[in-house]
Design an enzyme around this catalytic site. Structure first.
Site, short mmCIF file in Angstrom:
data_model
loop_
_atom_site.label_atom_id
_atom_site.label_comp_id
_atom_site.label_asym_id
_atom_site.label_seq_id
_atom_site.Cartn_x
_atom_site.Cartn_y
_atom_site.Cartn_z
N ASP A 12 6.00 -3.69 -1.16
CA ASP A 12 5.44 -3.42 0.16
C ASP A 12 5.81 -4.51 1.16
O ASP A 12 6.13 -4.24 2.32
CB ASP A 12 3.91 -3.30 0.09
CG ASP A 12 3.46 -2.06 -0.65
OD1 ASP A 12 4.30 -1.17 -0.90
OD2 ASP A 12 2.26 -1.98 -0.99
N GLU A 50 9.41 -4.13 2.37
CA GLU A 50 9.50 -3.08 3.38
C GLU A 50 8.90 -3.54 4.70
O GLU A 50 9.45 -3.26 5.78
CB GLU A 50 8.80 -1.81 2.90
CG GLU A 50 9.54 -1.10 1.77
CD GLU A 50 8.83 0.14 1.29
OE1 GLU A 50 9.51 1.05 0.78
OE2 GLU A 50 7.58 0.21 1.40
N GLU A 77 4.97 -1.87 6.85
CA GLU A 77 5.52 -1.30 5.62
C GLU A 77 5.97 0.15 5.86
O GLU A 77 7.05 0.56 5.42
CB GLU A 77 4.46 -1.34 4.51
CG GLU A 77 4.86 -0.65 3.23
CD GLU A 77 3.64 -0.25 2.41
OE1 GLU A 77 3.78 0.67 1.58
OE2 GLU A 77 2.56 -0.84 2.61
N ASP A 118 9.92 1.17 5.55
CA ASP A 118 10.37 2.17 4.58
C ASP A 118 11.39 3.10 5.23
O ASP A 118 12.44 3.40 4.64
CB ASP A 118 9.16 2.95 4.07
CG ASP A 118 9.55 4.11 3.17
OD1 ASP A 118 10.07 3.85 2.07
OD2 ASP A 118 9.35 5.27 3.57
#
EC number: 3.1.26.3
Length: 244
Positions: free
Chosen positions: A134, A137, A61, A65
């Site tokens: 989450d 990502e 994650e 991102d």
């Protein structure tokens, strides 16, 4: 050899077919399926299987991102060559914010694939917005590690970028930027803003502006500053050009 030799936990074993279908759906085949499984593995699942070598998706994650911000930034930078840094930042923020990521995840039924602990499952974790954002990502992070940046961009070209092109996030942009986007998309020519009039005393000025395209006035606006008047002119032009 047991049919469960590679996937000792039954839930993970039965998910294997679902992950195959998922890869077929998105047109991507992972070289390292462990990365794909990890992207969909919630920490609650790992906590219930501590004797097994499962990893949760939190590190993926973190990476995803950053990859998502980079790829979206690159797309916006190319698509809007005249947009200011501030407007680009606002637009990117709207695209990578939690509600947007949740909508992308739901579109591909990410929630169905997530491996959850029993407690998280019973409390509705599969539909929890933060969890879904989450996972999206983490998936981007896993895809980047598995295949590099180009497949990530190709995936976003199917799932995210068309929504940007369709104006799904234009509500966070100013009216002049929205009008510029519309005109550029349809290749209609260059916009021209003019201040027609200034009136009132110095401490209480009022400006009247117009915006034109190919010599045709599309909108007129007033404001306490030139910029405000131009914004209102662009707002009027948008109301005429955009379909109801």
């Amino acid at each position: 050899m047991s049919k469960h030799s590679n996937y000792k936990d039954k839930r993970l074993y039965y998910k294997k077919d679902e992950f195959k279908k998922f890869q077929e759906l998105i047109g991507i085949s992972f070289n390292n399926e462990k990365l794909l499984f990890q992207a969909f593995t919630h920490s609650s699942y790992v906590n219930e299987h501590r004797k097994k070598p499962y990893e949760d998706n939190e590190r993926l994650e973190f990476l995803g991102d950053a990859v998502l911000e980079l790829t979206v930034s690159q797309f916006l930078f190319s698509k809007y060559p005249t947009m200011s840094e501030g407007d680009l930042t606002k637009l990117r923020a709207a695209i990578v914010c939690e509600p947007s990521l949740v909508s992308f995840a739901n579109e591909l039924s990410f929630g169905y694939l997530v491996l959850l602990g029993k407690g998280e499952e019973m409390t509705g974790g599969r539909a929890r917005p933060a969890l879904l954002a989450d996972v999206f990502e983490a998936f981007i992070g896993a895809l980047y590690l598995d295949q590099g940046l180009t497949p990530v961009v190709q995936f976003l070209e199917k799932v995210v970028f068309p929504k940007i092109n369709d104006g799904a996030f234009s509500h966070v942009m100013d009216f002049k930027s929205q009008l510029q986007e519309l005109v550029q998309r349809d290749n209609k020519g260059a916009l021209e803003y003019k201040i027609l009039q200034e009136k009132g005393p110095a401490h209480n000025r009022e400006f009247i502006a117009t915006v034109s395209l190919a010599g045709e006035i599309l909108g007129t606006g007033t404001g306490r500053s030139k910029k405000e008047a131009e914004q209102h002119a662009a707002q009027e032009a948008l109301s005429k050009l955009q379909p109801k």
